[in-house]
Design a protein around this motif. Structure first.
Motif, PDB file in Angstrom:
ATOM      1  N   MET A   1       0.845  -1.204   0.000  1.00  0.00           N
ATOM      2  CA  MET A   1       0.000   0.000   0.000  1.00  0.00           C
ATOM      3  C   MET A   1       0.880   1.254   0.000  1.00  0.00           C
ATOM      4  O   MET A   1       1.888   1.297   0.697  1.00  0.00           O
ATOM      5  N   SER A   2       0.458   2.286  -0.743  1.00  0.00           N
ATOM      6  CA  SER A   2       1.263   3.501  -0.688  1.00  0.00           C
ATOM      7  C   SER A   2       0.488   4.567   0.094  1.00  0.00           C
ATOM      8  O   SER A   2      -0.722   4.743  -0.088  1.00  0.00           O
ATOM      9  N   ILE A   3       1.218   5.244   0.964  1.00  0.00           N
ATOM     10  CA  ILE A   3       0.581   6.224   1.848  1.00  0.00           C
ATOM     11  C   ILE A   3       0.909   7.635   1.366  1.00  0.00           C
ATOM     12  O   ILE A   3       2.060   7.933   1.036  1.00  0.00           O
ATOM     13  N   THR A   4      -0.111   8.490   1.320  1.00  0.00           N
ATOM     14  CA  THR A   4       0.108   9.905   1.012  1.00  0.00           C
ATOM     15  C   THR A   4      -0.478  10.733   2.148  1.00  0.00           C
ATOM     16  O   THR A   4      -1.618  10.510   2.569  1.00  0.00           O
ATOM     17  N   LEU A   5       0.337  11.668   2.647  1.00  0.00           N
ATOM     18  CA  LEU A   5      -0.136  12.583   3.690  1.00  0.00           C
ATOM     19  C   LEU A   5      -0.329  13.956   3.060  1.00  0.00           C
ATOM     20  O   LEU A   5       0.541  14.441   2.337  1.00  0.00           O
ATOM     21  N   TYR A   6      -1.477  14.566   3.342  1.00  0.00           N
ATOM     22  CA  TYR A   6      -1.800  15.898   2.802  1.00  0.00           C
ATOM     23  C   TYR A   6      -1.777  16.911   3.947  1.00  0.00           C
ATOM     24  O   TYR A   6      -2.419  16.692   4.978  1.00  0.00           O
ATOM     25  N   GLY A   7      -1.073  18.016   3.724  1.00  0.00           N
ATOM     26  CA  GLY A   7      -1.099  19.076   4.732  1.00  0.00           C
ATOM     27  C   GLY A   7       0.220  19.809   4.824  1.00  0.00           C
ATOM     28  O   GLY A   7       1.254  19.279   4.414  1.00  0.00           O
ATOM     29  N   ALA A   8       0.174  21.021   5.373  1.00  0.00           N
ATOM     30  CA  ALA A   8       1.391  21.836   5.490  1.00  0.00           C
ATOM     31  C   ALA A   8       2.235  21.375   6.673  1.00  0.00           C
ATOM     32  O   ALA A   8       1.704  21.081   7.748  1.00  0.00           O
ATOM     33  N   SER A   9       3.553  21.357   6.471  1.00  0.00           N
ATOM     34  CA  SER A   9       4.472  20.863   7.511  1.00  0.00           C
ATOM     35  C   SER A   9       4.388  21.654   8.810  1.00  0.00           C
ATOM     36  O   SER A   9       4.666  21.119   9.879  1.00  0.00           O
ATOM     37  N   LEU A  10       4.013  22.933   8.724  1.00  0.00           N
ATOM     38  CA  LEU A  10       3.989  23.751   9.945  1.00  0.00           C
ATOM     39  C   LEU A  10       2.764  23.492  10.812  1.00  0.00           C
ATOM     40  O   LEU A  10       2.694  23.975  11.939  1.00  0.00           O
ATOM     41  N   SER A  11       1.795  22.738  10.306  1.00  0.00           N
ATOM     42  CA  SER A  11       0.614  22.432  11.117  1.00  0.00           C
ATOM     43  C   SER A  11       0.993  21.435  12.212  1.00  0.00           C
ATOM     44  O   SER A  11       1.610  20.403  11.949  1.00  0.00           O
ATOM     45  N   PRO A  12       0.593  21.718  13.458  1.00  0.00           N
ATOM     46  CA  PRO A  12       0.924  20.793  14.552  1.00  0.00           C
ATOM     47  C   PRO A  12       0.272  19.423  14.364  1.00  0.00           C
ATOM     48  O   PRO A  12       0.809  18.413  14.805  1.00  0.00           O
ATOM     49  N   PHE A  13      -0.892  19.423  13.702  1.00  0.00           N
ATOM     50  CA  PHE A  13      -1.621  18.163  13.518  1.00  0.00           C
ATOM     51  C   PHE A  13      -0.992  17.325  12.405  1.00  0.00           C
ATOM     52  O   PHE A  13      -0.962  16.096  12.479  1.00  0.00           O
ATOM     53  N   VAL A  14      -0.483  18.003  11.408  1.00  0.00           N
ATOM     54  CA  VAL A  14       0.235  17.302  10.327  1.00  0.00           C
ATOM     55  C   VAL A  14       1.538  16.738  10.903  1.00  0.00           C
ATOM     56  O   VAL A  14       1.902  15.587  10.667  1.00  0.00           O
ATOM     57  N   ARG A  15       2.223  17.569  11.711  1.00  0.00           N
ATOM     58  CA  ARG A  15       3.484  17.122  12.331  1.00  0.00           C
ATOM     59  C   ARG A  15       3.248  15.883  13.195  1.00  0.00           C
ATOM     60  O   ARG A  15       4.035  14.948  13.206  1.00  0.00           O
ATOM     61  N   LYS A  16       2.136  15.892  13.926  1.00  0.00           N
ATOM     62  CA  LYS A  16       1.806  14.746  14.794  1.00  0.00           C
ATOM     63  C   LYS A  16       1.740  13.458  13.972  1.00  0.00           C
ATOM     64  O   LYS A  16       2.330  12.436  14.333  1.00  0.00           O
ATOM     65  N   VAL A  17       1.058  13.521  12.829  1.00  0.00           N
ATOM     66  CA  VAL A  17       0.941  12.332  11.974  1.00  0.00           C
ATOM     67  C   VAL A  17       2.309  11.979  11.378  1.00  0.00           C
ATOM     68  O   VAL A  17       2.669  10.799  11.302  1.00  0.00           O
ATOM     69  N   ARG A  18       3.089  12.989  10.995  1.00  0.00           N
ATOM     70  CA  ARG A  18       4.415  12.711  10.419  1.00  0.00           C
ATOM     71  C   ARG A  18       5.298  11.973  11.419  1.00  0.00           C
ATOM     72  O   ARG A  18       6.037  11.061  11.060  1.00  0.00           O
ATOM     73  N   VAL A  19       5.216  12.384  12.687  1.00  0.00           N
ATOM     74  CA  VAL A  19       6.035  11.721  13.707  1.00  0.00           C
ATOM     75  C   VAL A  19       5.563  10.276  13.908  1.00  0.00           C
ATOM     76  O   VAL A  19       6.386   9.363  14.015  1.00  0.00           O
ATOM     77  N   VAL A  20       4.257  10.066  13.913  1.00  0.00           N
ATOM     78  CA  VAL A  20       3.742   8.698  14.061  1.00  0.00           C
ATOM     79  C   VAL A  20       4.206   7.839  12.877  1.00  0.00           C
ATOM     80  O   VAL A  20       4.671   6.711  13.056  1.00  0.00           O
ATOM     81  N   LEU A  21       4.127   8.376  11.667  1.00  0.00           N
ATOM     82  CA  LEU A  21       4.580   7.628  10.485  1.00  0.00           C
ATOM     83  C   LEU A  21       6.075   7.318  10.609  1.00  0.00           C
ATOM     84  O   LEU A  21       6.516   6.200  10.309  1.00  0.00           O
ATOM     85  N   ALA A  22       6.848   8.306  11.076  1.00  0.00           N
ATOM     86  CA  ALA A  22       8.301   8.117  11.199  1.00  0.00           C
ATOM     87  C   ALA A  22       8.620   7.085  12.274  1.00  0.00           C
ATOM     88  O   ALA A  22       9.463   6.205  12.076  1.00  0.00           O
ATOM     89  N   GLU A  23       7.937   7.166  13.413  1.00  0.00           N
ATOM     90  CA  GLU A  23       8.192   6.205  14.495  1.00  0.00           C
ATOM     91  C   GLU A  23       7.857   4.786  14.033  1.00  0.00           C
ATOM     92  O   GLU A  23       8.526   3.840  14.399  1.00  0.00           O
ATOM     93  N   LYS A  24       6.815   4.672  13.224  1.00  0.00           N
ATOM     94  CA  LYS A  24       6.406   3.356  12.738  1.00  0.00           C
ATOM     95  C   LYS A  24       7.239   2.904  11.539  1.00  0.00           C
ATOM     96  O   LYS A  24       7.076   1.786  11.047  1.00  0.00           O
ATOM     97  N   GLY A  25       8.084   3.801  11.054  1.00  0.00           N
ATOM     98  CA  GLY A  25       8.950   3.455   9.913  1.00  0.00           C
ATOM     99  C   GLY A  25       8.174   3.277   8.623  1.00  0.00           C
ATOM    100  O   GLY A  25       8.577   2.498   7.750  1.00  0.00           O
ATOM    101  N   LEU A  26       7.065   4.010   8.488  1.00  0.00           N
ATOM    102  CA  LEU A  26       6.234   3.865   7.284  1.00  0.00           C
ATOM    103  C   LEU A  26       6.625   4.919   6.244  1.00  0.00           C
ATOM    104  O   LEU A  26       6.577   6.120   6.533  1.00  0.00           O
ATOM    105  N   PRO A  27       7.005   4.487   5.043  1.00  0.00           N
ATOM    106  CA  PRO A  27       7.312   5.467   4.001  1.00  0.00           C
ATOM    107  C   PRO A  27       6.029   6.116   3.486  1.00  0.00           C
ATOM    108  O   PRO A  27       4.969   5.484   3.482  1.00  0.00           O
ATOM    109  N   TYR A  28       6.111   7.382   3.094  1.00  0.00           N
ATOM    110  CA  TYR A  28       4.914   8.066   2.585  1.00  0.00           C
ATOM    111  C   TYR A  28       5.328   9.228   1.707  1.00  0.00           C
ATOM    112  O   TYR A  28       6.441   9.735   1.802  1.00  0.00           O
ATOM    113  N   GLU A  29       4.365   9.620   0.877  1.00  0.00           N
ATOM    114  CA  GLU A  29       4.574  10.828   0.073  1.00  0.00           C
ATOM    115  C   GLU A  29       3.883  11.970   0.818  1.00  0.00           C
ATOM    116  O   GLU A  29       2.785  11.783   1.350  1.00  0.00           O
ATOM    117  N   HIS A  30       4.548  13.119   0.862  1.00  0.00           N
ATOM    118  CA  HIS A  30       3.935  14.259   1.558  1.00  0.00           C
ATOM    119  C   HIS A  30       3.516  15.317   0.541  1.00  0.00           C
ATOM    120  O   HIS A  30       4.363  15.891  -0.142  1.00  0.00           O
TER     121      HIS A  30
END
Ligand SMILES: N[C@@H](CCC(=O)N[C@@H](CS)C(=O)NCC(=O)O)C(=O)O
Length: 218
Positions: A1-30
């Protein structure tokens, strides 16, 4: 499955998801979506136009809490919560504390005024900033100070979505030119420092600070 995250990097809520993806080691397109200039068809992905949204194959979801709950169930390998019902509920409690108590004051009250308004060519409401810092923030900080651990994490012995849901707003606080008062809230300040020093978080902050400096100096 390929994951795409939508949102601006400066959003705290987008950052929260980015950190979860990173901790889980999941590759994604931003895909960067600026909520002030979102594409017409973005509502098909996020019904009310908010960021973040996430696509995983043919599945689409919006809202950081919903997205993190999904990622946890779908990709449980690196857990960001607990299976124990009480600990899981506590993680949810502190995640909501971040999203719905700290968010409106720290991010929308301070960062939005100091950074976003400037970027969209509107005046910063310093009265609102001051009210947030001096009236609305202290009771939230008293609560955090009473619950912040001397060492480790806010719930149990592992880094969970609650830790990043809280810390992410203080990253925006700093980007908005403010620092937590270490003398007044020492446990909270040390806790936030620990969380934001993690290898999945620290490099993001450095990039974002550079980005904000560049944007604000234009
Ligand atoms: N509860 C939502 C909050 C998301 C949110 O408020 N995002 C802001 C940016 S930080 C947004 O999209 N604002 C634009 C709008 O509300 O139209 C979540 O956790 O994802």
């Amino acid at each position: 499955m390929s994951i795409t995250l939508y949102g601006a990097s400066l959003s705290p809520f987008v950052r929260k998801v980015r950190v979860v993806l990173a901790e889980k080691g999941l590759p994604y397109e931003h895909v960067q979506i600026d909520p002030n200039r979102r594409p017409e068809d973005y509502h098909q992905i996020s019904p009310f136009g908010r960021i973040p949204a996430l696509r995983d194959g043919d599945k689409v979801l919006a809202d950081s809490g919903v997205i993190c709950t999904y990622l946890e169930a779908q990709y449980p390998q690196v857990p960001m919560t607990y299976s124990d019902p009480f600990l899981k509920a506590k993680v949810q409690w502190f995640e909501k504390f971040g999203d719905y108590e700290l968010g409106p004051v720290v991010t929308f009250g301070v960062f939005r005024n100091r950074v976003v308004m400037k970027l969209i060519g509107k005046p910063c409401d310093e009265e609102q900033v001051s009210r947030c810092i001096h009236e609305k923030l202290p009771p939230l900080m008293e609560y955090l100070e009473a619950n912040a651990p001397e060492d480790g994490f806010i719930v149990g012995d592992r880094f969970t979505v609650a830790d990043i849901a809280i810390a992410t707003h203080f990253i925006n606080f700093n980007l908005g030119g403010e620092q937590l008062d270490k003398a007044r809230w020492p446990k909270s300040a040390a806790y936030i420092e620990r969380i934001t020093s993690r290898p999945t978080v620290a490099p993001m902050i450095e990039k974002e600070q550079g980005f904000v400096n560049k944007l604000l100096s234009r």
